[in-house]
Write an enzyme that holds these catalytic residues in place. Structure first.
Site, mmCIF file in Angstrom:
data_model
loop_
_atom_site.group_PDB
_atom_site.id
_atom_site.type_symbol
_atom_site.label_atom_id
_atom_site.label_comp_id
_atom_site.label_asym_id
_atom_site.label_seq_id
_atom_site.Cartn_x
_atom_site.Cartn_y
_atom_site.Cartn_z
ATOM 1 N N SER A 151 0.795 -1.236 0.000
ATOM 2 C CA SER A 151 0.000 0.000 0.000
ATOM 3 C C SER A 151 0.822 1.278 0.000
ATOM 4 O O SER A 151 0.261 2.366 -0.179
ATOM 5 C CB SER A 151 -0.970 0.010 1.173
ATOM 6 O OG SER A 151 -2.038 -0.873 0.931
ATOM 7 N N LEU A 152 2.117 1.179 0.179
ATOM 8 C CA LEU A 152 2.947 2.367 -0.037
ATOM 9 C C LEU A 152 2.737 2.888 -1.459
ATOM 10 O O LEU A 152 2.884 4.084 -1.720
ATOM 11 C CB LEU A 152 4.409 2.010 0.213
ATOM 12 C CG LEU A 152 5.456 3.117 0.194
ATOM 13 C CD1 LEU A 152 6.655 2.725 1.061
ATOM 14 C CD2 LEU A 152 5.945 3.432 -1.213
#
Length: 380
Positions: free
Chosen positions: A67-68
Site C-alpha cells: 500500500s505504499l
C-alpha cells in the site's frame, strides 16, 4: 551479515540498527534510505532477496511495496491537479461520467484520495485476476452504490484506491496510471519505481517472506462486514508478488515495485517543496493540499485511528515514529514505509521482504524512523 551502501557519519546509528536487525534475523533482506535536502545521506541495503535460492539483496533489487504504492498514485493525481487538469474538489464524474451512477454523482476526487468516498471495495465477489483487467474492475465500481455517505469518515480503500484514481488518470490523460507515472514522475526524477513491470528479469525482484502469524482472526469476521469486503475481496498471498501477471498489472493501490532509494527520491519531491535537484514539479499550493484533513478518527476498515490528508496519512498515534508537523506518510502491508517531512526537508523510506503481520503501525519501521529522527535532532 554485510550491509552495503553509504551513510554519512551523522546517521551511523541508523546503519548500526539496520546491521543489527539483519544480523539477528529480524530482517531477511531490506533497504533503507534518507534524503536530506538534495542529498541522499543514507542509502543502505543488505541480506537475502530470495530465501530458496539464497540470492542476495543487491543495490538495484526491487520489492513489492504493497500500500505504499498509494502515495505514488496520489503523486500522479496531485501532478495533474497542479497542471490544472484535475480539480481535487470536483466530482469524479466530471472526468469519468459513468462513475456518477447509483448515487455517486457528488463523490469528489479528494474523497477518493482521503478514503472517504464510500467506494472502499467491490460489491461483486472478485478475484485478483479480475483486478488485473483495469477497465472491467473500474466499470464494476462505477455501477455500484457507495457503502456509506461520502465524506462521512474514512474506510480504507485497500484496492479500489488504485482502480478509482487510475481510471481518473486514464480518462484525463489517455494514458494508463503506470505509464503516466513512469513518464511524468519516476523517469524525470530518476527513480527506479514501477507500477506495472513487463521488461525486467525475474532476478531483480525480491520474494516476500510471509508473516508467521496474522494480525487478526479473519475467519471470525462476518461475511457482510466492511473488513471482509475490503481486505478479503480479493485476498492474495505474498507468494504471488513475483508472478509475471501480478508484476505486469497496474494496481495503483498495492503492486508498486521499488526500493528505499527510489521511494525516498520520489518522496523528496514533497519534502523538498515540490522540487528535486532544482527540478520543479509541484507548486507549494498543491503540496499544501496534502495536509487538508479528510478524516480523523477510527477507520472503518483498519479499526485504528488514522488522520488522512490527500493521498497520504498525517501524524498520529498509530505511527509513533512519525513526528508532528507538516509531515505526511504511509505504509505497506508488512512494514514498508515512506515519510515526507516538509518541516525538515527530509524524506525517509524503508522497503523489506520479511513481513510483519500488521497492516499499519509495525514495530520495525517505527524503530528506524525513531533512529533517523534522533540523528536529525542531534544535528540541530
Amino acid at each position: 551479515m554485510t550491509v552495503s551502501g553509504t551513510c554519512v557519519s551523522a546517521f551511523e546509528p541508523v546503519r548500526d540498527l539496520f546491521a543489527a536487525k539483519l544480523e539477528s534475523g529480524e530482517e531477511v533482506g531490506a533497504c533503507l534510505a534518507v534524503v536530506s535536502g538534495d542529498d541522499m545521506v543514507v542509502d543502505l541495503w543488505g541480506g537475502t532477496a530470495d530465501v530458496p535460492s539464497g540470492r542476495v539483496w543487491e543495490r538495484d533489487t526491487l520489492a513489492n511495496t504493497y500500500s505504499l504504492t498509494k502515495t505514488m498514485t496520489a503523486l500522479a493525481v496531485l501532478l495533474l491537479a497542479d497542471r490544472g487538469e484535475v480539480d481535487l474538489d470536483a466530482p469524479v464524474a466530471r472526468y469519468w461520467p459513468e462513475f456518477g451512477a447509483a448515487g455517486k454523482q457528488n463523490v469528489l476526487v479528494r474523497q477518493v484520495l482521503g478514503h472517504t468516498s464510500g467506494v472502499a471495495g467491490w460489491d461483486a465477489n472478485i478475484s485478483l485476476s479480475d483486478i488485473y483487467s483495469h477497465e472491467e474492475a473500474a466499470a464494476l465500481l462505477a455501477a455500484q452504490e457507495p457503502w456509506w455517505t461520502p465524506g462521512a469518515g474514512s474506510g480504507y480503500h485497500v484496492l479500489t484506491f488504485g482502480t478509482l484514481l487510475g481510471e481518473v488518470v486514464r480518462r484525463v490523460t489517455g494514458s494508463s496510471l503506470g505509464r503516466f507515472f513512469a513518464e511524468e514522475l519516476a523517469g524525470p526524477l530518476g527513480a527506479d519505481y514501477r507500477i506495472g513491470v513487463t521488461d525486467e528479469a525475474p532476478e531483480r525482484f525480491a520474494s516476500m517472506v510471509a508473516p508467521s502469524s496474522a494480525a487478526a482472526d479473519y475467519s471470525s469476521i462476518p461475511p457482510d462486514s466492511l473488513i471482509r469486503r475490503t481486505l478479503l475481496n480479493p485476498a492474495f498471498a505474498p507468494s504471488i508478488v513475483t508472478d509475471p501477471d501480478f508484476l505486469a498489472a497496474e494496481i495503483g493501490a498495492a503492486n508498486g515495485q521499488g526500493n528505499a532509494r527510489s521511494v525516498a527520491r520520489l518522496a523528496s519531491l514533497v519534502s523538498g517543496g515540490g522540487a528535486v535537484g532544482g527540478r520543479a514539479a509541484l507548486s507549494r499550493t498543491t503540496l499544501e493540499r496534502i495536509f487538508d484533513v479528510q478524516a480523523d478518527g477510527v477507520d472503518r476498515v483498519l479499526g485504528v485511528p488514522v488522520r488522512f490528508g490527500l493521498g497520504w496519512a498525517l501524524p498520529g498515534a498509530v505511527m509513533p515514529g512519525v513526528p508532528e508537523g507538516r509531515v505526511c506518510w504511509w505504509t505497506g502491508f508488512g512494514g514498508s514505509v515512506v515519510v515526507a517531512d516538509l518541516d525538515r526537508d527530509l524524506a525517509v523510506a524503508y522497503v523489506m521482504n520479511k513481513m510483519s503481520p500488521e497492516l499499519v503501525g509495525a514495530a520495525k519501521p517505527n524503530e528506524y524512523l525513531a533512529a533517523v529522527y534522533e540523528c536529525v535532532g542531534r544535528g540541530r
